[in-house]
Structures are given as structure tokens and as C-alpha cells.
Design a protein around this motif. Structure first.
Motif, short mmCIF file in Angstrom:
data_model
loop_
_atom_site.label_atom_id
_atom_site.label_comp_id
_atom_site.label_asym_id
_atom_site.label_seq_id
_atom_site.Cartn_x
_atom_site.Cartn_y
_atom_site.Cartn_z
N SER A 174 0.81 -1.23 0.00
CA SER A 174 0.00 0.00 0.00
C SER A 174 0.83 1.27 0.00
CB SER A 174 -0.93 0.01 1.22
OG SER A 174 -0.19 -0.17 2.42
N GLY A 175 2.09 1.16 -0.45
CA GLY A 175 2.90 2.37 -0.57
C GLY A 175 3.35 2.93 0.76
N LEU A 176 3.19 4.22 0.94
CA LEU A 176 3.76 4.92 2.09
C LEU A 176 3.17 4.52 3.42
CD1 LEU A 176 4.05 8.52 0.59
CD2 LEU A 176 5.92 6.96 1.11
N VAL A 177 1.99 3.90 3.44
CA VAL A 177 1.37 3.57 4.72
C VAL A 177 1.53 2.10 5.09
CG1 VAL A 177 -0.34 5.40 4.52
CG2 VAL A 177 -0.87 3.14 3.62
N SER A 178 2.36 1.35 4.37
CA SER A 178 2.54 -0.07 4.68
C SER A 178 3.51 -0.24 5.85
CB SER A 178 3.09 -0.81 3.46
OG SER A 178 4.44 -0.44 3.21
N MET A 190 7.17 0.01 4.66
CA MET A 190 7.59 1.40 4.44
C MET A 190 7.87 2.09 5.77
SD MET A 190 8.27 3.45 1.89
CE MET A 190 7.27 3.05 0.45
N GLU A 191 7.04 1.83 6.76
CA GLU A 191 7.23 2.44 8.07
C GLU A 191 8.55 1.97 8.69
OE1 GLU A 191 6.58 4.53 11.65
OE2 GLU A 191 5.65 4.72 9.67
N GLU A 192 8.83 0.68 8.64
CA GLU A 192 10.02 0.15 9.29
C GLU A 192 11.29 0.45 8.53
OE1 GLU A 192 10.10 -1.18 12.26
OE2 GLU A 192 7.92 -1.00 12.48
N VAL A 193 11.25 0.32 7.21
CA VAL A 193 12.47 0.45 6.41
C VAL A 193 12.80 1.90 6.09
CG1 VAL A 193 13.53 -0.10 4.18
CG2 VAL A 193 12.23 -1.84 5.41
N ARG A 194 11.81 2.65 5.67
CA ARG A 194 12.07 4.04 5.24
C ARG A 194 11.88 5.05 6.35
NH1 ARG A 194 9.46 7.47 0.15
NH2 ARG A 194 9.45 9.48 1.21
N GLU A 195 10.70 5.05 6.96
CA GLU A 195 10.38 6.11 7.90
C GLU A 195 11.21 6.04 9.18
OE1 GLU A 195 8.56 8.58 7.00
OE2 GLU A 195 8.08 7.61 5.08
N LYS A 196 11.37 4.85 9.73
CA LYS A 196 12.09 4.72 10.99
C LYS A 196 13.60 4.69 10.82
CE LYS A 196 8.58 2.30 13.76
NZ LYS A 196 8.30 1.07 14.54
N TYR A 223 14.51 4.35 -0.14
CA TYR A 223 13.47 5.30 -0.52
C TYR A 223 12.14 4.58 -0.74
CZ TYR A 223 10.92 8.86 -3.13
OH TYR A 223 9.97 9.75 -3.55
N SER A 224 12.23 3.37 -1.30
CA SER A 224 11.01 2.62 -1.61
C SER A 224 11.21 1.17 -1.22
CB SER A 224 10.69 2.72 -3.10
OG SER A 224 9.57 1.93 -3.45
#
Length: 465
Positions: free
Chosen positions: A300-304, A307-313, A318-319
Motif C-alpha cells: 500500500s505504498g507509504l502507509v505499509s 515502508m514504516e520500518e524500512v524508510r520512515e524509521k 526510498y522505496s
């Protein structure tokens, strides 16, 4: 892989009609009624009447994908590529001119399960007759001209050489070989340099005669026709096809016995990381639970969660993504990302840890509610337009899915619980038996190996060129 005869200046009428059609279908939000029957020669037909606009989309699908290549990888895709290069004595230019003259669109393509040809035309009688006649010729009477084939073959060989310079392409091909081993799904539809160079027009003719038979065809039709007109159209398209029975079922896909790491040296500052294993087939009883669960995990892109664990945290990539690719037999579950070489090991561990946690805990109630709203809320756009509906019809027909598949889809998604998703992932996904492919490594080692050597290292590691 697909081949599209995209015209330089098709009539503006068809473009305008199609644009209006998108608006009409989007506004209607209606699930279409599907009619089905067999042609006199055995072709399976699925038809949706869409009378709002004077146009029709046709998709003719054969059980003739790259899984039928046998010992000649690339055979199915080159056969499809040659269909629009000449038929019934017409060359590629003559076909393009006739199609362009009536503002139609014609194309062909291949995946691991299927080969297909598609047509879009206005339903004005003269235009539709010319467009149908061309499609009929392309399907039943391809020239397989030697000079045209040499050009297409050389273009393919050039593409294969360029693919060796792309770490993403190298990695994806290696992952399929690692997941599927000796199964026909392991082979890339584009083939290999050696196999493509060895192909002849006689090989293509034999493949066409064996697999492009009427009894092996699924015809999807969506447009401003009535049932009688659709029956006539489908019967014409299959009447002249070769007399060939459907091929035997593909063998089952075996589970991976153990996890395995495949490191492919490549001169790049980024590592392309892929993880995968056999996932699910079309019509799988766990399809909806795995589909929605993956939407939460990494689809689901940015809200998966990924994405939260790998990119945001952690800022490791980037993806990042995950997906199931269901096929006639079990298609792959794939997880992937790109990251700096020095972070590849850490990124891989985060992928694995996130997957394991999802299998153990499943989604939260908040994640489940948001995913259901996202998937069902976006569903009308997935059937907004004839071209989208005809693709769904082809899938429903080819894989023998229920005719109410589209109608039932939102309800099946809404009915899922977090427990059902967790149960499906626990039974179907094993993080200890993942194939892992990493394309990259240190810039020094990659530079020494070079792209050609890097490709050979990958082939040796996985066991197949």
C-alpha cells in the motif's frame, strides 16, 4: 512483456470517446453483468455489453505463455511479437496503415501463463469490419517473414544485452530462477541470448500451430454490441485458428526446501535486494486474506508496515514493497528494495523481522479498517473503463474464476478479520524458506567483476543462465 502497435495519428474520435468512457464508467460505479458461451470451434467467450459509447475492446488470450517455451526460452514472446509484423501477405506497414485508417489500436503481449492479442475499435460498421479483419489475419495467418524475424530477433538480443547492465533486471530474473528452480515459471519470458539466437521462423510456426488453437482461446469482449453481434465476432475470430487442443496442465510448483542467499556482484553503489518464495495461484482459497494482508504489509505504498520500518524509521531505502503474483500454478511472493551497499545486510534483516512480526501478530484493528476502506474505496476505479473491464474478463475466463468475481470482490474484502489474515500468512508464508537475491556489493569488487562477469556470477549462483 507486450508489443503495442501504437499509431502515429489515430482518429481523434476514438481518443475522445475513450476519455468520455472513463468518465461514464467512473460515474456509474457499476459492476458489469458478464455473459459467457463457447464458439462453434470451442473458444471460451466472456462478454459485457456497454452501450453508452460506440466502441468495443477485444482481448484474445491463449494458454501460450513463456511457461510453454520448453527448451527454447523466448519462443512464446517472439511468436507474439511477430504477429503484428505481417499477416496474410500484408507487412507491418500495411497492417499499421489499415488500423490507423479507422482509428483502431492493435497490440500483443506475453506473460508466463498467456499470450494475448488485443483490439480497440469504434463500432461504426465499416471501421469495425476493417479492424476485425486485421485482427483475424494477425491471429490466424501470421507471415513469420524471415527478414522481419531477423530484425525482431536482433532487437531482442540487443535488449537482452542491455538487461545485463541493469541490476534490477539481473536480480528479478535471478529471483525467479531461485524460487522456481526447474519449473517452467523459472524462465524469463524474454529468453536468453543463446536461446533467442537459435530460434527460427519454423520454431515460431510450430509454436503458433500448437498453441493458438480455437479450443485454447479465451475471448473477452466489452463494448457497444448486442449478444448476437458479439457471438458473430467471437465465432469469426476463432473459425480460422489452427485445430489444436489445449495443452496439459503445468506441473505443481514445489515449495522451497530451505532458504538460500544468492549474492551477485555488480558495479553499483546500490544493492538491489529481492526476497521471495512460491505464493499463491489464481482462485486460491486464501487469495483475499493474502491479498489484503499484503496490502497492509507492503503493498500500500507509504502507509505499509514495510515502508514504516524500512524508510520512515531507519531511512534504509526510498522505496520498499511486497506483492503476490498469482498464476495458474503458485506464483511468487516477492519483497524488494534498493539500498546503499553498506546497508544491505541491515535492510535485509528489517525486511525479515517485519515479515516475521506480521506473521506472528497480523494487522492491528486500525490497520485492517484502513486497508479495507482503501481497497474497497478504490475498487470502482479498477473497473472504470472498457479497457480495464476487458482485462478482468480475460483473467476471469482464462483462470476459470467465478463470474461474480468482480461483484463479490468488495464484500469478500470487507468480511475479512485480522485473525483470518494472520492464519493465512502463518500457513502460507515461511520466512525460514525464502530465496534471497542481492545484486550489488562493494564498488571495488563490482568494478573488478564488471557487468558481464557479474551476470555470470549470478547465473552460477542460481544454477541457470
Amino acid at each position: 512483456m507486450f508489443i503495442n502497435l501504437r499509431l502515429r495519428s489515430p482518429r481523434l474520435a476514438l481518443s475522445a470517446v475513450f476519455g468520455l468512457g472513463m468518465l461514464v464508467m467512473h460515474g456509474a460505479h457499476a459492476v458489469p453483468e458478464i455473459q459467457t458461451w463457447r464458439t462453434p470451434t470451442g473458444g471460451k467467450v466472456l462478454f459485457v455489453a456497454a452501450q453508452e459509447l460506440p466502441m468495443v475492446d477485444v482481448r484474445v488470450v491463449f494458454d501460450a505463455g513463456s511457461a510453454r517455451d520448453g527448451e527454447q526460452p523466448g519462443l512464446a514472446s517472439l511468436t507474439a511479437a511477430m504477429l503484428t509484423e505481417g499477416a496474410a501477405g500484408l507487412d507491418a506497414d500495411a497492417i499499421a496503415e489499415r488500423v490507423e485508417a479507422v482509428g483502431a489500436e492493435l497490440g500483443a503481449g506475453v506473460d508466463r501463463d498467456t499470450s494475448y492479442t488485443r483490439l480497440r475499435s469504434l463500432t461504426e460498421p465499416e471501421a469495425l469490419e476493417i479492424a476485425t479483419d486485421i485482427l483475424l489475419k494477425v491471429l490466424a495467418e501470421p507471415n513469420f517473414d524471415a527478414s522481419a524475424f531477423e530484425r525482431v530477433q536482433q532487437n531482442r538480443l540487443t535488449g537482452l544485452r542491455l538487461a545485463k547492465q541493469d541490476p534490477g533486471s539481473v536480480g528479478r530474473k535471478a529471483l525467479y530462477r531461485a524460487i522456481f528452480g526447474a519449473h517452467p515459471y523459472a524462465s524469463d519470458p524474454s529468453g536468453t541470448a543463446a536461446s533467442v539466437a537459435a530460434l527460427t521462423t519454423d520454431d515460431l510456426r510450430a509454436f503458433h500451430n500448437r498453441y493458438y488453437g480455437a479450443a485454447n482461446a479465451t475471448i473477452a469482449i466489452v463494448g457497444a454490441l448486442d449478444r448476437a453481434q458479439a457471438e458473430t465476432l467471437a465465432a469469426r475470430l476463432t473459425a480460422a485458428l489452427p485445430d489444436a487442443e489445449p495443452p496439459p496442465d503445468l506441473p505443481p510448483v514445489p515449495a522451497l526446501e530451505q532458504g538460500r542467499m544468492h549474492q551477485i556482484a555488480f558495479p553499483s553503489s546500490q544493492t538491489h535486494l529481492y526476497l521471495g518464495q512460491p505464493g499463491m495461484r489464481r482462485g486460491d482459497p486464501d487469495y483475499f486474506a493474502l491479498y489484503l494482508g499484503n496490502h497492509i504489509l507492503g503493498g500500500s505504498g507509504l502507509v505499509s508496515q514495510l515502508m514504516e520500518e524500512v524508510r520512515e524509521k531507519r531511512g534504509l531505502s526510498y522505496s520498499v514493497y511486497s506483492y503476490f503474483a498469482p498464476l495458474a500454478r503458485k506464483g511468487p511472493l516477492v519483497m524488494g528494495l534498493q539500498t546503499q551497499n553498506a546497508q544491505a545486510e541491515a535492510a535485509q534483516q528489517v525486511l525479515l523481522d517485519t515479515l516475521k512480526r506480521f506473521i506472528e501478530q497480523g494487522p492491528t484493528d486500525e490497520e485492517l479498517e484502513a486497508a479495507i476502506k482503501n481497497v474497497t474505496g478504490g475498487f470502482p476505479l479498477r473497473i472504470a473503463g472498457n479497457s480495464k473491464i476487458v482485462r478482468y474478463l480475460a483473467v476471469i475466463g482464462f483462470y476459470d474464476l467465478p463470474l461474480d468475481y468482480l461483484d463479490a470482490f468488495p464484500g469478500r474484502i470487507r468480511a475479512l478479520s485480522a485473525k483470518q489474515i494472520r492464519d493465512a500468512f502463518r500457513r502460507r508464508v515461511d520466512p525460514e524458506r525464502l530465496a534471497v537475491v542481492a545484486v550489488g556489493g562493494s564498488s571495488e569488487s563490482g568494478a573488478e567483476a564488471g557487468p558481464e562477469a557479474a551476470q555470470q556470477v549470478g547465473a552460477d549462483a542460481v544454477g541457470q543462465d
